[in-house]
Design a protein around this motif. Structure first.
Motif, PDB file in Angstrom:
ATOM      1  N   GLY A  96       1.010  -1.745  -0.319  1.00 54.69           N
ATOM      2  CA  GLY A  96       0.185   0.553  -0.417  1.00 54.69           C
ATOM      3  C   GLY A  96       0.690   1.230   0.159  1.00 54.69           C
ATOM      4  N   LYS A  97       2.199   1.455  -0.040  1.00 54.26           N
ATOM      5  CA  LYS A  97       2.953   2.221  -0.236  1.00 54.26           C
ATOM      6  C   LYS A  97       2.637   3.951  -1.446  1.00 54.26           C
ATOM      7  N   GLY A  98       1.829   3.099  -2.457  1.00 53.59           N
ATOM      8  CA  GLY A  98       1.491   4.223  -3.171  1.00 53.59           C
ATOM      9  C   GLY A  98       0.086   5.023  -2.428  1.00 53.59           C
ATOM     10  N   THR A 106       9.155   2.244 -17.730  1.00 51.64           N
ATOM     11  CA  THR A 106       8.183   1.330 -18.906  1.00 51.64           C
ATOM     12  C   THR A 106       7.841   0.517 -18.674  1.00 51.64           C
ATOM     13  N   ARG A 107       7.026   0.561 -17.810  1.00 51.96           N
ATOM     14  CA  ARG A 107       5.846   0.020 -17.392  1.00 51.96           C
ATOM     15  C   ARG A 107       4.146   0.585 -18.449  1.00 51.96           C
ATOM     16  N   ALA A 108       3.898  -0.034 -19.001  1.00 49.86           N
ATOM     17  CA  ALA A 108       2.193   0.849 -19.700  1.00 49.86           C
ATOM     18  C   ALA A 108       1.463   1.616 -18.908  1.00 49.86           C
ATOM     19  N   TYR A 126      17.508   2.848 -10.675  1.00 49.84           N
ATOM     20  CA  TYR A 126      16.584   2.521 -10.980  1.00 49.84           C
ATOM     21  C   TYR A 126      16.576   0.862 -10.876  1.00 49.84           C
ATOM     22  N   ALA A 127      15.629  -0.217 -11.592  1.00 46.50           N
ATOM     23  CA  ALA A 127      15.880  -1.868 -10.924  1.00 46.50           C
ATOM     24  C   ALA A 127      14.554  -1.528 -12.109  1.00 46.50           C
ATOM     25  N   GLU A 128      14.786  -3.307 -11.558  1.00 50.07           N
ATOM     26  CA  GLU A 128      13.835  -3.981 -12.893  1.00 50.07           C
ATOM     27  C   GLU A 128      13.068  -4.591 -12.365  1.00 50.07           C
ATOM     28  N   TYR A 129      12.090  -4.338 -12.227  1.00 51.76           N
ATOM     29  CA  TYR A 129      10.477  -5.049 -11.271  1.00 51.76           C
ATOM     30  C   TYR A 129       9.426  -5.303 -12.409  1.00 51.76           C
ATOM     31  N   VAL A 130       9.358  -7.006 -12.119  1.00 54.36           N
ATOM     32  CA  VAL A 130       8.357  -7.343 -12.995  1.00 54.36           C
ATOM     33  C   VAL A 130       7.719  -7.162 -14.397  1.00 54.36           C
ATOM     34  N   TYR A 151      11.222  -1.543 -16.050  1.00 60.65           N
ATOM     35  CA  TYR A 151      11.913  -0.571 -15.384  1.00 60.65           C
ATOM     36  C   TYR A 151      11.417   0.692 -15.006  1.00 60.65           C
ATOM     37  N   TYR A 152      12.059   0.763 -13.693  1.00 59.57           N
ATOM     38  CA  TYR A 152      11.374   2.442 -13.024  1.00 59.57           C
ATOM     39  C   TYR A 152      12.950   2.179 -12.341  1.00 59.57           C
ATOM     40  N   GLY A 153      12.570   4.457 -11.851  1.00 61.55           N
ATOM     41  CA  GLY A 153      13.734   4.600 -12.176  1.00 61.55           C
ATOM     42  C   GLY A 153      13.872   6.276 -11.552  1.00 61.55           C
ATOM     43  N   THR A 154      14.275   6.952 -10.655  1.00 60.12           N
ATOM     44  CA  THR A 154      13.603   8.250 -10.436  1.00 60.12           C
ATOM     45  C   THR A 154      15.676   9.062 -10.514  1.00 60.12           C
ATOM     46  N   PRO A 155      14.038  10.075 -11.202  1.00 53.29           N
ATOM     47  CA  PRO A 155      15.075  11.389 -11.901  1.00 53.29           C
ATOM     48  C   PRO A 155      15.738  11.494 -11.305  1.00 53.29           C
ATOM     49  N   ILE A 194       8.875   3.880  -3.592  1.00 52.45           N
ATOM     50  CA  ILE A 194      10.003   3.384  -4.969  1.00 52.45           C
ATOM     51  C   ILE A 194       9.921   1.541  -4.061  1.00 52.45           C
ATOM     52  N   GLU A 195      10.520   0.496  -4.085  1.00 53.67           N
ATOM     53  CA  GLU A 195      10.105  -0.701  -4.501  1.00 53.67           C
ATOM     54  C   GLU A 195      12.184  -0.738  -3.313  1.00 53.67           C
ATOM     55  N   VAL A 196      12.144  -1.936  -3.329  1.00 55.65           N
ATOM     56  CA  VAL A 196      13.469  -2.215  -2.364  1.00 55.65           C
ATOM     57  C   VAL A 196      14.583  -2.193  -2.804  1.00 55.65           C
ATOM     58  N   GLN A 197      14.814  -2.752  -4.143  1.00 52.26           N
ATOM     59  CA  GLN A 197      15.863  -2.662  -3.989  1.00 52.26           C
ATOM     60  C   GLN A 197      16.403  -1.271  -4.897  1.00 52.26           C
ATOM     61  N   GLY A 198      15.753  -0.561  -5.169  1.00 53.32           N
ATOM     62  CA  GLY A 198      15.745   1.134  -5.510  1.00 53.32           C
ATOM     63  C   GLY A 198      16.493   1.511  -3.892  1.00 53.32           C
ATOM     64  N   ALA A 199      15.311   1.285  -3.464  1.00 50.21           N
ATOM     65  CA  ALA A 199      15.514   2.260  -1.795  1.00 50.21           C
ATOM     66  C   ALA A 199      17.375   2.069  -1.151  1.00 50.21           C
ATOM     67  N   GLY A 235      -5.741  -9.164  -4.556  1.00 50.65           N
ATOM     68  CA  GLY A 235      -7.509  -8.472  -4.859  1.00 50.65           C
ATOM     69  C   GLY A 235      -7.142  -7.028  -5.210  1.00 50.65           C
ATOM     70  N   ARG A 236      -5.574  -6.787  -5.612  1.00 52.44           N
ATOM     71  CA  ARG A 236      -5.693  -5.547  -7.123  1.00 52.44           C
ATOM     72  C   ARG A 236      -6.626  -5.557  -7.877  1.00 52.44           C
ATOM     73  N   GLY A 237      -6.588  -7.122  -8.437  1.00 48.61           N
ATOM     74  CA  GLY A 237      -7.411  -7.580  -9.643  1.00 48.61           C
ATOM     75  C   GLY A 237      -7.065  -6.790 -11.118  1.00 48.61           C
ATOM     76  N   HIS A 273       4.426 -13.736  -9.277  1.00 53.29           N
ATOM     77  CA  HIS A 273       6.046 -13.925  -8.960  1.00 53.29           C
ATOM     78  C   HIS A 273       5.657 -11.777  -7.882  1.00 53.29           C
ATOM     79  N   ARG A 274       4.809 -11.458  -8.359  1.00 46.03           N
ATOM     80  CA  ARG A 274       4.651 -10.745  -6.688  1.00 46.03           C
ATOM     81  C   ARG A 274       4.285 -11.559  -5.560  1.00 46.03           C
ATOM     82  N   LEU A 275       3.824 -12.051  -5.512  1.00 44.57           N
ATOM     83  CA  LEU A 275       4.000 -12.939  -3.880  1.00 44.57           C
ATOM     84  C   LEU A 275       5.164 -12.997  -3.746  1.00 44.57           C
TER      85      LEU A 275
HETATM   86  P1  5GP Z   1       3.588  -0.118 -10.489  1.00 45.40           P
HETATM   87  O1  5GP Z   1       3.846  -0.737 -11.324  1.00 45.40           O
HETATM   88  O2  5GP Z   1       2.365  -0.362  -9.334  1.00 45.40           O
HETATM   89  O3  5GP Z   1       2.725   1.806 -10.260  1.00 45.40           O
HETATM   90  O4  5GP Z   1       4.808  -0.365  -9.130  1.00 45.40           O
HETATM   91  C1  5GP Z   1       5.278  -1.268  -9.128  1.00 45.40           C
HETATM   92  C2  5GP Z   1       6.343  -0.875  -8.131  1.00 45.40           C
HETATM   93  O5  5GP Z   1       7.822  -0.286  -8.818  1.00 45.40           O
HETATM   94  C3  5GP Z   1       6.337   0.260  -6.894  1.00 45.40           C
HETATM   95  O6  5GP Z   1       6.596  -0.634  -5.975  1.00 45.40           O
HETATM   96  C4  5GP Z   1       6.851   1.018  -6.733  1.00 45.40           C
HETATM   97  O7  5GP Z   1       6.820   1.762  -5.083  1.00 45.40           O
HETATM   98  C5  5GP Z   1       8.096   0.757  -7.442  1.00 45.40           C
HETATM   99  N1  5GP Z   1       8.604   2.057  -8.042  1.00 45.40           N
HETATM  100  C6  5GP Z   1       8.461   2.915  -8.512  1.00 45.40           C
HETATM  101  N2  5GP Z   1       9.047   4.145  -8.735  1.00 45.40           N
HETATM  102  C7  5GP Z   1       9.976   3.913  -8.441  1.00 45.40           C
HETATM  103  C8  5GP Z   1      11.705   3.874  -8.695  1.00 45.40           C
HETATM  104  O8  5GP Z   1      11.619   4.984  -9.208  1.00 45.40           O
HETATM  105  N3  5GP Z   1      12.166   3.756  -8.741  1.00 45.40           N
HETATM  106  C9  5GP Z   1      12.209   1.922  -7.892  1.00 45.40           C
HETATM  107  N4  5GP Z   1      13.137   1.749  -7.763  1.00 45.40           N
HETATM  108  N5  5GP Z   1      10.699   1.972  -7.605  1.00 45.40           N
HETATM  109  C10 5GP Z   1      10.010   2.601  -8.282  1.00 45.40           C
END
Ligand code: 5GP
Length: 211
Positions: free
Chosen positions: A16-18, A39-41, A72-76, A79-83, A101-106, A135-137, A146-148
């Motif tokens: 529930g971070k978001g 890079t996710r849609a 930045y991190a690859e997640y499921v 890619y996600y990253g912080t400018p 952000i997710e834990v690897q990036g943190a 429940g996110r559905g 995979h998320r679990l």
């Molecule tokens: P969602 O696709 O549900 O928006 O996000 C998936 C995951 O990516 C969440 O755990 C979210 O906290 C994480 N996330 C969002 N932005 C960033 C980012 O800039 N860097 C990293 N490492 N994770 C992020």
């Protein structure tokens, strides 16, 4: 001027971070939010530059190449990253900024900003966490499984954080994070530099007037 606080809100997928972050931002309008690149849609209702900066894989790789990302991190599979620049500019202006952000990036942010405030959001129980992910559905069964699995691994990283906040109820979780931010602003180190500079100034002025 004191720099702002870098607050990193992280924790396992589905905790529930978001939701907590969005609620916190409504309660703390001066808290600046770092919009990530991904890079996710886009999901329905998500807006460019508000929820994310939506990038192609090539655009994201180009950002990595010119060191435009703090982490930045690859997640499921995405890619996600912080400018980086926006975070540095905000801190230099003395404003607090929050990264959700997710834990690897943190953990990567922690290497670069050890003075950051690292908050780990916990589910009230593991059963609850599973319920939230399922429940996110919005995902296929494969993605849920995979998320679990990822979430269980992520829980092990709690020891690397400064604070743990249980997300039992959004308003309570927000109140705890607000208390953490207030306490961090009162840390003595934030005052020592300023105080010493002022004291040095006073001593110099006194010596000058005695001469
Ligand atoms: P969602 O696709 O549900 O928006 O996000 C998936 C995951 O990516 C969440 O755990 C979210 O906290 C994480 N996330 C969002 N932005 C960033 C980012 O800039 N860097 C990293 N490492 N994770 C992020």
């Amino acid at each position: 001027m004191n720099k702002g606080l870098l607050i990193v809100l992280s924790g396992p997928s589905g905790v529930g971070k978001g939701t907590v972050c969005a609620s916190l931002r409504r309660k703390m309008p001066d808290l600046v939010y770092s919009v990530s690149a991904t890079t996710r849609a886009p999901r329905s209702g998500e807006q460019e530059g508000v929820n994310y900066f939506f990038k192609t894989k090539e655009q994201f790789q180009e950002m990595i190449a010119r060191d435009a990302l703090l982490e930045y991190a690859e997640y499921v599979g995405n890619y996600y990253g912080t400018p980086r620049e926006f975070v540095e500019k905000t801190l230099n202006e003395g404003k607090d900024i929050i990264l959700e952000i997710e834990v690897q990036g943190a953990l990567k942010v922690k290497e670069k900003f050890p003075d950051g405030v690292f908050v780990f959001l916990l589910p009230p129980s593991l059963g609850e966490l599973k319920q939230r992910i399922v429940g996110r559905g919005t995902e296929s069964q494969d993605k849920i499984d995979h998320r679990l699995a990822v979430a269980v691994e992520e829980m092990n990283l709690l020891s690397r954080y400064d604070y743990a906040v249980v997300n039992d109820e959004i308003d309570c979780a927000c109140a705890r994070i607000q208390a953490i931010i207030t306490a961090e602003h009162c840390r003595r180190e934030r005052f020592l530099h300023e105080l010493f500079d002022e004291l040095k100034g006073l001593t110099a002025a006194k010596n000058g007037s005695e001469r």
